[in-house]
Write a protein that holds these residues in place. Structure first.
Motif, PDB file in Angstrom:
ATOM      1  N   ARG A 127      33.065   8.722  20.231  1.00 45.37           N
ATOM      2  CA  ARG A 127      33.922   9.259  21.172  1.00 45.37           C
ATOM      3  C   ARG A 127      34.191   8.359  22.107  1.00 45.37           C
ATOM      4  NH1 ARG A 127      34.042  14.612  22.013  1.00 45.37           N
ATOM      5  NH2 ARG A 127      36.069  13.809  23.115  1.00 45.37           N
ATOM      6  N   PHE A 182      43.530   9.288  18.302  1.00 46.59           N
ATOM      7  CA  PHE A 182      43.418  10.496  17.752  1.00 46.59           C
ATOM      8  C   PHE A 182      43.622  10.328  16.220  1.00 46.59           C
ATOM      9  CE2 PHE A 182      42.874  13.241  21.459  1.00 46.59           C
ATOM     10  CZ  PHE A 182      43.238  12.617  22.549  1.00 46.59           C
ATOM     11  N   PHE A 230      44.482  18.131  15.410  1.00 42.43           N
ATOM     12  CA  PHE A 230      43.809  16.774  15.973  1.00 42.43           C
ATOM     13  C   PHE A 230      42.208  16.973  16.319  1.00 42.43           C
ATOM     14  CE2 PHE A 230      47.310  14.295  17.102  1.00 42.43           C
ATOM     15  CZ  PHE A 230      48.522  15.231  16.661  1.00 42.43           C
ATOM     16  N   GLY A 231      41.585  15.667  16.275  1.00 44.99           N
ATOM     17  CA  GLY A 231      40.354  15.392  16.651  1.00 44.99           C
ATOM     18  C   GLY A 231      40.127  15.253  18.026  1.00 44.99           C
ATOM     19  N   GLN A 232      39.020  15.241  18.723  1.00 42.20           N
ATOM     20  CA  GLN A 232      38.863  15.156  20.072  1.00 42.20           C
ATOM     21  C   GLN A 232      39.115  13.665  20.847  1.00 42.20           C
ATOM     22  OE1 GLN A 232      38.608  18.218  21.126  1.00 42.20           O
ATOM     23  NE2 GLN A 232      36.469  18.413  21.906  1.00 42.20           N
ATOM     24  N   GLY A 275      40.928  15.922  28.259  1.00 34.29           N
ATOM     25  CA  GLY A 275      39.631  15.576  27.446  1.00 34.29           C
ATOM     26  C   GLY A 275      39.638  16.016  26.149  1.00 34.29           C
ATOM     27  N   LYS A 276      40.698  16.773  25.540  1.00 36.48           N
ATOM     28  CA  LYS A 276      40.829  17.450  24.389  1.00 36.48           C
ATOM     29  C   LYS A 276      42.099  16.533  23.487  1.00 36.48           C
ATOM     30  CE  LYS A 276      38.901  21.707  25.573  1.00 36.48           C
ATOM     31  NZ  LYS A 276      39.000  23.169  25.461  1.00 36.48           N
ATOM     32  N   GLY A 277      42.125  16.901  22.123  1.00 35.54           N
ATOM     33  CA  GLY A 277      43.033  16.596  21.250  1.00 35.54           C
ATOM     34  C   GLY A 277      44.205  17.702  21.437  1.00 35.54           C
ATOM     35  N   PRO A 278      45.508  17.330  20.974  1.00 32.86           N
ATOM     36  CA  PRO A 278      46.566  18.277  20.945  1.00 32.86           C
ATOM     37  C   PRO A 278      46.429  19.440  20.205  1.00 32.86           C
ATOM     38  CG  PRO A 278      47.165  15.856  20.970  1.00 32.86           C
ATOM     39  CD  PRO A 278      45.647  16.010  20.769  1.00 32.86           C
ATOM     40  N   GLN A 279      47.069  20.737  20.774  1.00 35.55           N
ATOM     41  CA  GLN A 279      46.836  21.903  19.781  1.00 35.55           C
ATOM     42  C   GLN A 279      48.073  22.378  19.600  1.00 35.55           C
ATOM     43  OE1 GLN A 279      43.736  24.539  21.205  1.00 35.55           O
ATOM     44  NE2 GLN A 279      43.734  25.648  19.208  1.00 35.55           N
TER      45      GLN A 279
END
Lengths: 114, 114
Positions: A9, A90, A105-107, B41-45
Motif C-alpha cells: 500500500r 491504482f 478500483f483497488g485502494q 485515501g480510497k480508490g475511485p468508485q
C-alpha cells in the motif's frame, strides 16, 4: 466491494532500483488495468491486460512493464525507478459484457522514489 | 485516441445548493460515459453512468446529461450534502485495436460548505 487487493500500500524506494507492484483480484474479471494518479493529470492509463499473457500499452507506459501469468494477478514493474514515477498507483478490473463496463478500483499504492 | 477534458478543477458550493461538473470528449465512437467519485485515501468508485442511446439519467440526487452532437456530458448533484465532498472524475470509453478502455478527465475537487 469488488475483491481487489493491491500490495504494497505504501513504498519508498531509491532512484535506480527495481520495484514491483501487485494487483490481485478474486472476481475472475477479464480486464485489468494499471493507472497512475497525479495532481492536475487525473488518472492516466499505464498498461492494461485483456487476458492471461495478453497486455498492451496505455498512454504513459514508458519506464513500466507488466505481466499477467494468471487471471487473478497483474504485476506492474518499474525496471529502474525515477523520481518522476513518484505517484499513487491504482489497479482496476472490469468484465466486459454487452452493456456493462464498470471498472472497480483497488485502494491504491503510494510510491515515493527518493 | 480519446481525449477527455473536465471543468472546473475545483468547485465549492453551499450545502443544499446544486453542483455541476462538465466534460467534453473527442472520439465520436465513444458510447459509454461513467462518473467516478473518489473519497480521501480510497480508490475511485462508480456513481452513475450513461450510454449514448439516452440523453439523461437520474439516480436520486445525481443526474447525468449527454449531448452527443456537441460531445459533452455533465454531472448534476442537487441538494448537496457534506458527504458529497470528494474528487469526481468523468470518463469515456475508447476502442484501441478492438480492446475497450476508459479515458479519464483530470478530476474536480468538490467541497461542500456547511
Amino acid at each position: 466491494d469488488a475483491g481487489i487487493t493491491q500490495s504494497p500500500r505504501h513504498k519508498v524506494t531509491e532512484t535506480g532500483t527495481p520495484v514491483t507492484l501487485r494487483c490481485h483480484q478474486t472476481e475472475n474479471h477479464r480486464y485489468m488495468y494499471w493507472y497512475r494518479q497525479d495532481p492536475g493529470h487525473g488518472l492516466r492509463l499505464i498498461h492494461y491486460s485483456y487476458g492471461v499473457k495478453d497486455t498492451d500499452k496505455g498512454e504513459v507506459s514508458d519506464g513500466y512493464s507488466v505481466s499477467r501469468s494468471k487471471t487473478e494477478d497483474f504485476l506492474l514493474t518499474l525496471e529502474s525507478a525515477t523520481s518522476s514515477q513518484t505517484s499513487v498507483y491504482f489497479c482496476a478490473i472490469s468484465e466486459l459484457a454487452a452493456r456493462n463496463t464498470e471498472a472497480f478500483f483497488g485502494q491504491g499504492t503510494r510510491l515515493t522514489v527518493v | 485516441g480519446e481525449n477527455v477534458e473536465q471543468h472546473p478543477s475545483t468547485l465549492s458550493v453551499q450545502e443544499g445548493d446544486s453542483a455541476v461538473i462538465k466534460c467534453t470528449y473527442s472520439d465520436s465512437a465513444s458510447n459509454y460515459f461513467p462518473w467516478y467519485k473518489q473519497e480521501l485515501g480510497k480508490g475511485p468508485q462508480l456513481i452513475i453512468d450513461i450510454r449514448s442511446n439516452v440523453g439523461e439519467k437520474k439516480d436520486q440526487r445525481i443526474a447525468v446529461t449527454l449531448n452527443k452532437t456537441a460531445k459533452h456530458f455533465s454531472l448534476h448533484i442537487t441538494e448537496t450534502q457534506p458527504e458529497d465532498s470528494a474528487v469526481y472524475f468523468c470518463a469515456a470509453n475508447a476502442y484501441d485495436l478492438g480492446n475497450e478502455k476508459l479515458t479519464f478527465g483530470t478530476g474536480t475537487r468538490l467541497t461542500i460548505i456547511p
